[in-house]
Design a protein around this motif. Structure first.
Motif, PDB file in Angstrom:
ATOM      1  N   ASP A  85       1.001  -1.224   0.028  1.00  0.00           N
ATOM      2  CA  ASP A  85       0.061  -0.008   0.059  1.00  0.00           C
ATOM      3  C   ASP A  85       0.996   1.354  -0.176  1.00  0.00           C
ATOM      4  O   ASP A  85       1.498   1.755   1.081  1.00  0.00           O
ATOM      5  CB  ASP A  85      -0.914   0.027   1.174  1.00  0.00           C
ATOM      6  CG  ASP A  85      -1.970   1.046   1.253  1.00  0.00           C
ATOM      7  OD1 ASP A  85      -1.726   2.043   0.475  1.00  0.00           O
ATOM      8  OD2 ASP A  85      -2.832   1.215   2.020  1.00  0.00           O
ATOM      9  N   TYR A  86       1.100   1.800  -1.307  1.00  0.00           N
ATOM     10  CA  TYR A  86       2.195   2.977  -0.984  1.00  0.00           C
ATOM     11  C   TYR A  86       1.427   4.096  -0.850  1.00  0.00           C
ATOM     12  O   TYR A  86       2.313   5.232  -0.624  1.00  0.00           O
ATOM     13  CB  TYR A  86       2.597   2.961  -2.723  1.00  0.00           C
ATOM     14  CG  TYR A  86       1.814   3.373  -3.796  1.00  0.00           C
ATOM     15  CD1 TYR A  86       1.215   4.518  -4.058  1.00  0.00           C
ATOM     16  CD2 TYR A  86       1.229   2.380  -4.449  1.00  0.00           C
ATOM     17  CE1 TYR A  86       0.301   4.745  -4.976  1.00  0.00           C
ATOM     18  CE2 TYR A  86       0.420   2.290  -5.360  1.00  0.00           C
ATOM     19  CZ  TYR A  86      -0.278   3.717  -5.714  1.00  0.00           C
ATOM     20  OH  TYR A  86      -1.254   3.716  -6.850  1.00  0.00           O
ATOM     21  N   GLY A  87       0.444   4.179  -0.582  1.00  0.00           N
ATOM     22  CA  GLY A  87      -0.542   5.246   0.286  1.00  0.00           C
ATOM     23  C   GLY A  87      -0.060   5.532   1.490  1.00  0.00           C
ATOM     24  O   GLY A  87       0.121   6.612   1.992  1.00  0.00           O
ATOM     25  N   LYS A  88       0.358   4.467   2.224  1.00  0.00           N
ATOM     26  CA  LYS A  88       0.751   4.386   3.817  1.00  0.00           C
ATOM     27  C   LYS A  88       2.180   4.062   3.811  1.00  0.00           C
ATOM     28  O   LYS A  88       2.671   4.143   4.803  1.00  0.00           O
ATOM     29  CB  LYS A  88      -0.137   3.420   4.395  1.00  0.00           C
ATOM     30  CG  LYS A  88      -1.913   3.900   4.277  1.00  0.00           C
ATOM     31  CD  LYS A  88      -2.536   2.908   5.147  1.00  0.00           C
ATOM     32  CE  LYS A  88      -3.972   3.233   5.078  1.00  0.00           C
ATOM     33  NZ  LYS A  88      -4.822   2.092   5.834  1.00  0.00           N
ATOM     34  N   VAL A  89       2.881   3.764   2.695  1.00  0.00           N
ATOM     35  CA  VAL A  89       4.158   3.495   2.456  1.00  0.00           C
ATOM     36  C   VAL A  89       4.735   2.294   3.305  1.00  0.00           C
ATOM     37  O   VAL A  89       5.366   1.312   2.771  1.00  0.00           O
ATOM     38  CB  VAL A  89       4.965   4.893   2.909  1.00  0.00           C
ATOM     39  CG1 VAL A  89       6.355   4.415   2.694  1.00  0.00           C
ATOM     40  CG2 VAL A  89       4.465   5.734   2.077  1.00  0.00           C
ATOM     41  N   HIS A  90       4.506   2.310   4.727  1.00  0.00           N
ATOM     42  CA  HIS A  90       4.953   1.322   5.498  1.00  0.00           C
ATOM     43  C   HIS A  90       4.051   0.091   5.484  1.00  0.00           C
ATOM     44  O   HIS A  90       4.488  -1.095   6.038  1.00  0.00           O
ATOM     45  CB  HIS A  90       5.040   1.785   6.868  1.00  0.00           C
ATOM     46  CG  HIS A  90       6.188   2.792   6.923  1.00  0.00           C
ATOM     47  ND1 HIS A  90       7.506   2.735   7.255  1.00  0.00           N
ATOM     48  CD2 HIS A  90       6.230   4.430   6.950  1.00  0.00           C
ATOM     49  CE1 HIS A  90       8.563   3.699   7.211  1.00  0.00           C
ATOM     50  NE2 HIS A  90       7.416   4.668   6.977  1.00  0.00           N
ATOM     51  N   GLU A  91       3.226  -0.013   4.989  1.00  0.00           N
ATOM     52  CA  GLU A  91       2.155  -1.355   4.946  1.00  0.00           C
ATOM     53  C   GLU A  91       2.399  -2.061   3.609  1.00  0.00           C
ATOM     54  O   GLU A  91       2.159  -1.609   2.649  1.00  0.00           O
ATOM     55  CB  GLU A  91       0.776  -1.027   4.815  1.00  0.00           C
ATOM     56  CG  GLU A  91       0.463  -0.189   6.189  1.00  0.00           C
ATOM     57  CD  GLU A  91      -1.326   0.119   6.097  1.00  0.00           C
ATOM     58  OE1 GLU A  91      -1.912  -0.643   5.509  1.00  0.00           O
ATOM     59  OE2 GLU A  91      -1.698   0.548   7.339  1.00  0.00           O
ATOM     60  N   ARG A  92       3.321  -3.108   4.081  1.00  0.00           N
ATOM     61  CA  ARG A  92       3.758  -3.980   2.990  1.00  0.00           C
ATOM     62  C   ARG A  92       3.818  -5.414   3.375  1.00  0.00           C
ATOM     63  O   ARG A  92       3.987  -5.799   4.538  1.00  0.00           O
ATOM     64  CB  ARG A  92       4.958  -3.525   2.359  1.00  0.00           C
ATOM     65  CG  ARG A  92       6.105  -3.408   3.350  1.00  0.00           C
ATOM     66  CD  ARG A  92       7.367  -2.854   2.892  1.00  0.00           C
ATOM     67  NE  ARG A  92       8.476  -2.781   3.903  1.00  0.00           N
ATOM     68  CZ  ARG A  92       8.475  -2.280   4.975  1.00  0.00           C
ATOM     69  NH1 ARG A  92       7.588  -1.230   5.264  1.00  0.00           N
ATOM     70  NH2 ARG A  92       9.456  -2.412   5.813  1.00  0.00           N
ATOM     71  N   THR A  93       3.674  -6.360   2.531  1.00  0.00           N
ATOM     72  CA  THR A  93       3.614  -7.730   2.847  1.00  0.00           C
ATOM     73  C   THR A  93       4.401  -8.734   1.545  1.00  0.00           C
ATOM     74  O   THR A  93       3.896  -8.288   0.433  1.00  0.00           O
ATOM     75  CB  THR A  93       2.341  -8.434   3.132  1.00  0.00           C
ATOM     76  OG1 THR A  93       1.587  -7.742   4.029  1.00  0.00           O
ATOM     77  CG2 THR A  93       2.446  -9.670   3.593  1.00  0.00           C
ATOM     78  N   VAL A  94       5.058  -9.575   1.981  1.00  0.00           N
ATOM     79  CA  VAL A  94       5.703 -10.437   1.085  1.00  0.00           C
ATOM     80  C   VAL A  94       5.413 -11.889   1.373  1.00  0.00           C
ATOM     81  O   VAL A  94       5.879 -12.341   2.706  1.00  0.00           O
ATOM     82  CB  VAL A  94       7.208 -10.151   0.955  1.00  0.00           C
ATOM     83  CG1 VAL A  94       7.864 -11.093   0.103  1.00  0.00           C
ATOM     84  CG2 VAL A  94       7.406  -8.838   0.545  1.00  0.00           C
ATOM     85  N   TYR A  95       4.702 -12.570   0.446  1.00  0.00           N
ATOM     86  CA  TYR A  95       4.315 -13.898   0.840  1.00  0.00           C
ATOM     87  C   TYR A  95       5.330 -15.019  -0.050  1.00  0.00           C
ATOM     88  O   TYR A  95       5.693 -14.649  -1.216  1.00  0.00           O
ATOM     89  CB  TYR A  95       3.086 -14.192  -0.014  1.00  0.00           C
ATOM     90  CG  TYR A  95       1.994 -13.643   0.698  1.00  0.00           C
ATOM     91  CD1 TYR A  95       1.422 -13.744   2.118  1.00  0.00           C
ATOM     92  CD2 TYR A  95       1.283 -12.721  -0.060  1.00  0.00           C
ATOM     93  CE1 TYR A  95       0.465 -13.092   2.531  1.00  0.00           C
ATOM     94  CE2 TYR A  95       0.185 -11.832   0.652  1.00  0.00           C
ATOM     95  CZ  TYR A  95      -0.274 -12.108   1.977  1.00  0.00           C
ATOM     96  OH  TYR A  95      -1.229 -11.580   2.611  1.00  0.00           O
ATOM     97  N   GLY A  96       6.031 -15.680   0.604  1.00  0.00           N
ATOM     98  CA  GLY A  96       7.282 -16.322   0.019  1.00  0.00           C
ATOM     99  C   GLY A  96       7.148 -17.687  -0.205  1.00  0.00           C
ATOM    100  O   GLY A  96       8.046 -18.574  -0.662  1.00  0.00           O
ATOM    101  N   ASN A  97       5.898 -18.231  -0.053  1.00  0.00           N
ATOM    102  CA  ASN A  97       5.525 -19.812  -0.163  1.00  0.00           C
ATOM    103  C   ASN A  97       4.513 -19.888  -1.576  1.00  0.00           C
ATOM    104  O   ASN A  97       4.058 -20.770  -1.534  1.00  0.00           O
ATOM    105  CB  ASN A  97       4.985 -20.292   1.146  1.00  0.00           C
ATOM    106  CG  ASN A  97       3.830 -19.328   1.445  1.00  0.00           C
ATOM    107  OD1 ASN A  97       3.333 -18.416   0.928  1.00  0.00           O
ATOM    108  ND2 ASN A  97       3.190 -20.307   2.387  1.00  0.00           N
ATOM    109  N   ILE A  98       4.657 -19.011  -2.350  1.00  0.00           N
ATOM    110  CA  ILE A  98       3.842 -19.120  -3.719  1.00  0.00           C
ATOM    111  C   ILE A  98       4.305 -19.901  -4.679  1.00  0.00           C
ATOM    112  O   ILE A  98       3.859 -20.775  -4.918  1.00  0.00           O
ATOM    113  CB  ILE A  98       3.442 -17.736  -4.165  1.00  0.00           C
ATOM    114  CG1 ILE A  98       2.939 -16.948  -3.028  1.00  0.00           C
ATOM    115  CG2 ILE A  98       2.280 -17.910  -5.339  1.00  0.00           C
ATOM    116  CD1 ILE A  98       1.728 -17.165  -2.195  1.00  0.00           C
ATOM    117  N   HIS A  99       5.634 -19.590  -4.923  1.00  0.00           N
ATOM    118  CA  HIS A  99       6.199 -20.477  -6.190  1.00  0.00           C
ATOM    119  C   HIS A  99       7.426 -20.671  -5.632  1.00  0.00           C
ATOM    120  O   HIS A  99       8.171 -20.232  -4.823  1.00  0.00           O
ATOM    121  CB  HIS A  99       6.068 -19.568  -7.459  1.00  0.00           C
ATOM    122  CG  HIS A  99       4.755 -19.406  -7.976  1.00  0.00           C
ATOM    123  ND1 HIS A  99       4.402 -20.390  -8.824  1.00  0.00           N
ATOM    124  CD2 HIS A  99       4.004 -18.413  -8.113  1.00  0.00           C
ATOM    125  CE1 HIS A  99       3.029 -19.721  -9.039  1.00  0.00           C
ATOM    126  NE2 HIS A  99       2.834 -18.657  -8.657  1.00  0.00           N
TER     127      HIS A  99
END
Length: 553
Positions: A196-210
């Motif tokens: 969410d680049y509107g709030k900048v610090h709200e980010r998530t990375v899912y590492g178990n997709i591929h």
């Protein structure tokens, strides 16, 4: 073979021989004897002294050897010239064709396409076919294209960024179809990021997709909380963005790794929304179809490109989803009718000189086709119903590089009603006040003119992945492992105070780059943890016309 050297100038090297440890050769002894005999004829006293010295000494002092190191070109290995970077300027080999236009007779620095007003465009005359299809196009589709070209509003300043967001280089970007500030990204490791680049610090990375490269992503048209992904591990995934739970819809390698000759990788991905079918293509030239309602594979794989060649992209027509555009490593972009889709039944084959990285219909009417090829050409066909034997325009642009980089793909501006503005990253660097930068180019493909090139002195890495927002004046760029959000300069200054910091540095325990937005180890750095840290930014450069003057904002 001449020695390869890296320096700009080379001194002479003197090698002195040790008179106490080296013995003279037989030839040198004979020469010395001749000299001694000549000297003996001049003076008997000196003759006796020389004889005594020669008889008592078995070691003779040698003259120093002088070695001169020659400059050789790193490309052709011939002396007399050099190639490579000199400071922030790249000098290419004069014995090879121009790296930009691929034509012999000049270098990249003196290439006429580099300084041309129309940026190397080769226009073609209007092809009037007077056919029924052309009539239908003019009456039903041409009216959707605005006759008055709007003023382009270029995002030219970094508004916010996440540095080292992913642990591998970024391979694809997509904006959320309904939530304006949500951007999803994929990387070489197969991770899926939600920011969410509107709030900048709200980010998530899912590492178990591929398990490896996430090559393409598409949102579910009936559920915007779900995204489909095609990966080089041979799977199609359906991922819930809220929970990160992923469902595998297709697995082309159920038995795991059986060798490179049998391993299948998925690259192209798109969907036919009318039929509810998800389309994916692999590295063997085959097309697969998945029913999005039942999540099951339908039909048999269809060979749409030369057997054994990778299909790099798929795109369905925005108004007539039955029309499918594909491109691949066999140097062709092909137009298909999905109602009679079978091997060898393409409507038209658009020939290219090298690999085609991408092919897209224009976003509003779908009447134009834009392709990006590895021969440093952007090709445009103005009418899919006209003569497709040759493109309407070929635009010379620097994007011929794939090793350790995501392939460059020129993409349309989805907001442009005139269907003429495209964005694409540039490979060849430019010297801006002593800094080698790789700009992001905005090109008017109706004329071939470079509308703007945007860059920031802190972004010294290449930005091959670029995506324009479908509703806002926003550009998202993926540069190595980092993501940058660009906005127009005027809007940027009005929306937030100057002292607000919106640059986030990820990666716990990593070395700070003193303001440079780039990686320490480039592509292959792995870090499983994500932290955050503020980073001060420099003032960006802006150049609004082709190779015009540079100024600080």
């Amino acid at each position: 073979m001449a020695p390869q050297t890296r320096g700009m100038s080379f001194p002479k090297v003197l090698i002195e021989r040790d008179s106490d440890s080296e013995e003279s050769s037989s030839e040198e002894e004979e020469d010395d004897d001749e000299v001694q005999n000549d000297v003996a004829e001049e003076s008997d006293d000196e003759h006796v002294e020389e004889k005594d010295e020669a008889s008592t000494s078995t070691k003779i002092r040698r003259e120093p050897i002088t070695i001169s190191l020659k400059k050789v070109c790193k490309v052709c290995k011939k002396p007399g010239h050099e190639a490579g970077f000199r400071g922030a300027t790249y000098i290419d080999c004069p014995m090879k064709p121009c790296f930009l236009c691929k034509m012999p007779g000049h270098t990249t620095m003196t290439c006429p396409h580099r300084v041309a007003t129309e940026y190397g465009v080769a226009p073609a005359p209007h092809k009037s076919t007077h056919s029924s299809l052309e009539y239908v196009f003019e009456r039903q589709l041409r009216c959707r294209v605005s006759a008055i070209k709007p003023t382009f509003l270029i995002p030219n300043k970094v508004n916010c960024a996440v540095i080292r967001y992913h642990s591998r280089r970024i391979t694809c970007l997509e904006f959320h179809p309904t939530r304006n500030n949500i951007l999803i990204s994929g990387d070489k490791k197969g991770q899926l990021g939600v920011w969410d680049y509107g709030k900048v610090h709200e980010r998530t990375v899912y590492g178990n997709i591929h398990g490896c490269i996430l090559n393409n992503m598409k949102f579910n048209p009936t559920n915007d909380g779900t995204v489909y992904g095609a990966s080089s591990d041979g799977t199609i995934s359906s991922t819930d963005l809220e929970t990160g739970i992923s469902l595998s819809l297709l697995n082309l390698n159920p038995n795991g790794w059986q060798g490179p000759s049998s391993w299948r990788m998925l690259y192209g991905l798109d969907m036919n929304s009318d039929k509810g079918i998800l389309l994916a293509a692999d590295n063997f030239g085959l097309l697969y179809m998945v029913d999005m309602r039942s999540n099951n594979v339908t039909g048999k794989p269809i060979l749409i490109h030369k057997k054994g060649n990778k299909v790099t992209g798929l795109h369905c027509h925005p108004l007539q989803p039955e029309l499918l555009l594909s491109c691949g490593n066999d140097h062709f972009a092909r137009l298909w009718d999905m109602r009679r889709l079978e091997a060898g039944s393409s409507i038209y084959d658009l020939s290219h000189k090298r690999v085609v990285n991408s092919a897209y219909f224009s976003p509003q009417s779908g009447s134009k086709i834009l392709t990006t090829s590895q021969d440093n050409r952007l090709r445009v066909w103005d009418s899919i119903f006209g003569n497709l034997d040759s493109p309407s325009r070929e635009i010379v642009h620097s994007h011929d590089f794939n090793r350790h980089l995501t392939p460059f793909r020129a993409e349309w501006d989805p907001k442009d009603a005139s269907e003429s503005l495209v964005v694409v990253g540039r490979y060849i660097s430019e010297n801006y006040d002593g800094i080698a930068l790789h700009p992001v180019d905005f090109i008017d493909v109706s004329k071939g003119q470079l509308v703007a090139e945007v860059m920031d002195p802190n972004i010294t890495t290449i930005s091959p992945v670029n995506k324009l927002h479908p509703r806002d004046d926003v550009l998202a760029s993926g540069s190595s492992r980092s993501i940058f959000i660009w906005r127009p300069q005027e809007n940027f200054e009005l929306k937030r105070p100057r002292d607000e910091n919106r640059i986030v540095l990820c990666g716990k325990g990593e070395k700070q780059r003193k303001g440079k937005f780039e990686d320490d180890s480039g592509d292959d750095f792995d870090n499983g943890t994500y932290g955050s840290k503020s980073l001060k930014t420099k003032k960006p450069f802006l150049k609004s016309k082709a190779y015009g003057s540079t100024r600080k904002c």
